[in-house]
Design a protein around this motif. Sequence first.
Motif, PDB file in Angstrom:
ATOM      1  N   THR A  50       5.020 -31.770  18.581  1.00 33.03           N
ATOM      2  CA  THR A  50       4.357 -32.912  19.195  1.00 33.03           C
ATOM      3  C   THR A  50       4.665 -34.158  18.381  1.00 33.03           C
ATOM      4  O   THR A  50       4.630 -34.133  17.154  1.00 33.03           O
ATOM      5  CB  THR A  50       2.829 -32.693  19.234  1.00 33.03           C
ATOM      6  OG1 THR A  50       2.557 -31.469  19.915  1.00 33.03           O
ATOM      7  CG2 THR A  50       2.123 -33.826  19.947  1.00 33.03           C
ATOM      8  N   VAL A  51       4.961 -35.249  19.087  1.00 31.00           N
ATOM      9  CA  VAL A  51       5.199 -36.540  18.447  1.00 31.00           C
ATOM     10  C   VAL A  51       3.935 -37.376  18.628  1.00 31.00           C
ATOM     11  O   VAL A  51       3.468 -37.569  19.755  1.00 31.00           O
ATOM     12  CB  VAL A  51       6.425 -37.250  19.053  1.00 31.00           C
ATOM     13  CG1 VAL A  51       6.613 -38.619  18.423  1.00 31.00           C
ATOM     14  CG2 VAL A  51       7.676 -36.398  18.889  1.00 31.00           C
ATOM     15  N   THR A  52       3.371 -37.854  17.507  1.00 23.78           N
ATOM     16  CA  THR A  52       2.160 -38.670  17.547  1.00 23.78           C
ATOM     17  C   THR A  52       2.385 -39.958  16.760  1.00 23.78           C
ATOM     18  O   THR A  52       3.311 -40.066  15.961  1.00 23.78           O
ATOM     19  CB  THR A  52       0.955 -37.918  16.929  1.00 23.78           C
ATOM     20  OG1 THR A  52       1.261 -37.571  15.579  1.00 23.78           O
ATOM     21  CG2 THR A  52       0.631 -36.654  17.716  1.00 23.78           C
ATOM     22  N   ASP A  53       1.494 -40.924  17.003  1.00 21.24           N
ATOM     23  CA  ASP A  53       1.533 -42.145  16.192  1.00 21.24           C
ATOM     24  C   ASP A  53       0.690 -41.908  14.939  1.00 21.24           C
ATOM     25  O   ASP A  53       0.183 -40.807  14.714  1.00 21.24           O
ATOM     26  CB  ASP A  53       1.063 -43.361  17.000  1.00 21.24           C
ATOM     27  CG  ASP A  53      -0.366 -43.247  17.508  1.00 21.24           C
ATOM     28  OD1 ASP A  53      -1.105 -42.324  17.066  1.00 21.24           O
ATOM     29  OD2 ASP A  53      -0.766 -44.069  18.345  1.00 21.24           O
ATOM     30  N   GLU A  54       0.537 -42.938  14.121  1.00 18.67           N
ATOM     31  CA  GLU A  54      -0.201 -42.792  12.853  1.00 18.67           C
ATOM     32  C   GLU A  54      -1.669 -42.444  13.054  1.00 18.67           C
ATOM     33  O   GLU A  54      -2.295 -41.835  12.195  1.00 18.67           O
ATOM     34  CB  GLU A  54      -0.068 -44.069  12.025  1.00 18.67           C
ATOM     35  CG  GLU A  54       1.347 -44.300  11.542  1.00 18.67           C
ATOM     36  CD  GLU A  54       1.529 -45.640  10.865  1.00 18.67           C
ATOM     37  OE1 GLU A  54       1.979 -45.638   9.708  1.00 18.67           O
ATOM     38  OE2 GLU A  54       1.216 -46.681  11.488  1.00 18.67           O
ATOM     39  N   GLY A  56      -2.675 -40.374  15.356  1.00 17.31           N
ATOM     40  CA  GLY A  56      -2.753 -39.029  15.906  1.00 17.31           C
ATOM     41  C   GLY A  56      -2.696 -38.967  17.412  1.00 17.31           C
ATOM     42  O   GLY A  56      -2.871 -37.907  18.004  1.00 17.31           O
ATOM     43  N   LYS A  57      -2.428 -40.111  18.068  1.00 19.08           N
ATOM     44  CA  LYS A  57      -2.349 -40.157  19.528  1.00 19.08           C
ATOM     45  C   LYS A  57      -0.940 -39.737  19.962  1.00 19.08           C
ATOM     46  O   LYS A  57       0.051 -40.246  19.439  1.00 19.08           O
ATOM     47  CB  LYS A  57      -2.655 -41.580  20.006  1.00 19.08           C
ATOM     48  CG  LYS A  57      -2.609 -41.745  21.489  1.00 19.08           C
ATOM     49  CD  LYS A  57      -2.886 -43.186  21.884  1.00 19.08           C
ATOM     50  CE  LYS A  57      -2.648 -43.359  23.372  1.00 19.08           C
ATOM     51  NZ  LYS A  57      -2.634 -44.760  23.755  1.00 19.08           N
ATOM     52  N   PRO A  58      -0.799 -38.804  20.932  1.00 22.56           N
ATOM     53  CA  PRO A  58       0.520 -38.373  21.402  1.00 22.56           C
ATOM     54  C   PRO A  58       1.321 -39.547  21.976  1.00 22.56           C
ATOM     55  O   PRO A  58       0.766 -40.431  22.622  1.00 22.56           O
ATOM     56  CB  PRO A  58       0.206 -37.365  22.499  1.00 22.56           C
ATOM     57  CG  PRO A  58      -1.196 -36.938  22.261  1.00 22.56           C
ATOM     58  CD  PRO A  58      -1.884 -38.098  21.607  1.00 22.56           C
ATOM     59  N   ASP A 152       5.868 -30.861  13.984  1.00 24.55           N
ATOM     60  CA  ASP A 152       5.107 -31.993  14.509  1.00 24.55           C
ATOM     61  C   ASP A 152       5.539 -33.250  13.755  1.00 24.55           C
ATOM     62  O   ASP A 152       5.761 -33.218  12.550  1.00 24.55           O
ATOM     63  CB  ASP A 152       3.612 -31.753  14.353  1.00 24.55           C
ATOM     64  CG  ASP A 152       3.122 -30.609  15.241  1.00 24.55           C
ATOM     65  OD1 ASP A 152       3.691 -30.414  16.326  1.00 24.55           O
ATOM     66  OD2 ASP A 152       2.178 -29.913  14.840  1.00 24.55           O
ATOM     67  N   ILE A 153       5.644 -34.344  14.499  1.00 21.73           N
ATOM     68  CA  ILE A 153       6.207 -35.577  13.940  1.00 21.73           C
ATOM     69  C   ILE A 153       5.195 -36.703  14.096  1.00 21.73           C
ATOM     70  O   ILE A 153       4.619 -36.902  15.170  1.00 21.73           O
ATOM     71  CB  ILE A 153       7.505 -35.945  14.688  1.00 21.73           C
ATOM     72  CG1 ILE A 153       8.489 -34.783  14.579  1.00 21.73           C
ATOM     73  CG2 ILE A 153       8.102 -37.217  14.146  1.00 21.73           C
ATOM     74  CD1 ILE A 153       9.546 -34.798  15.639  1.00 21.73           C
ATOM     75  N   LYS A 154       4.990 -37.441  13.009  1.00 20.28           N
ATOM     76  CA  LYS A 154       4.113 -38.610  13.023  1.00 20.28           C
ATOM     77  C   LYS A 154       4.980 -39.842  12.827  1.00 20.28           C
ATOM     78  O   LYS A 154       5.630 -40.004  11.789  1.00 20.28           O
ATOM     79  CB  LYS A 154       3.080 -38.507  11.905  1.00 20.28           C
ATOM     80  CG  LYS A 154       1.971 -39.525  12.032  1.00 20.28           C
ATOM     81  CD  LYS A 154       0.859 -39.204  11.080  1.00 20.28           C
ATOM     82  CE  LYS A 154       0.110 -38.015  11.659  1.00 20.28           C
ATOM     83  NZ  LYS A 154      -1.285 -37.950  11.368  1.00 20.28           N
ATOM     84  N   ARG A 156       5.794 -43.987  12.596  1.00 20.42           N
ATOM     85  CA  ARG A 156       5.203 -45.256  12.148  1.00 20.42           C
ATOM     86  C   ARG A 156       5.662 -46.373  13.085  1.00 20.42           C
ATOM     87  O   ARG A 156       6.784 -46.364  13.571  1.00 20.42           O
ATOM     88  CB  ARG A 156       5.646 -45.569  10.725  1.00 20.42           C
ATOM     89  CG  ARG A 156       5.089 -44.567   9.719  1.00 20.42           C
ATOM     90  CD  ARG A 156       5.527 -44.882   8.311  1.00 20.42           C
ATOM     91  NE  ARG A 156       6.990 -44.696   8.259  1.00 20.42           N
ATOM     92  CZ  ARG A 156       7.795 -45.332   7.433  1.00 20.42           C
ATOM     93  NH1 ARG A 156       7.306 -46.190   6.566  1.00 20.42           N
ATOM     94  NH2 ARG A 156       9.084 -45.106   7.433  1.00 20.42           N
TER      95      ARG A 156
END
Length: 158
Positions: A50-54, A56-58, A152-154, A156
């Motif tokens: 899953t790719v999320t922003d900083e 934690g939102k997808p 999982d990727i966060k 920036r």
Amino acid sequence: MKVRFNRWYNAVLTALLSMLGFGCSLDEPEEYGTLVEYGTPHADYILKGTVTDEAGKPVPGIKTSLKEVYQTEKGTQFFGMDSIQTNSSGNYLLKYIGMPSKWTKLVVEDIDGEANGGEFLSDTLDIDYDKAVKVGDGDHHWYTGKFEVTTDIKLRKK
């Protein structure tokens, strides 16, 4: 005379080596001994996450690519293997057939700009094949089975 001998010698040697090569590949190891095969071991890999922003939102619409990355005297060289965009839940799933390589990377890029939550910085990640989970058996020959790697990727923001 010497040339004629060399041609005859090379022809006989070639024939013998050819027969030896075919004789080493056996189909029934229990009857004849150790099985010797030609080829390269391989497996099916499913890379997902899953790719999320900083916060934690997808993040949907992010391009995730599987690439071979090499450093040369001309700089970094990328060879694309497969890519997909994240779905509305920020999930991605890529399939790869082969063996793990230190040059295989996961490249993540925001290709839609401001849409879907803003602009994000691109990232290149190593795939941790040590955390692969075996989900299918191989055939006891070159095919070693099916594995899943979850990354999982966060991202920036720019």
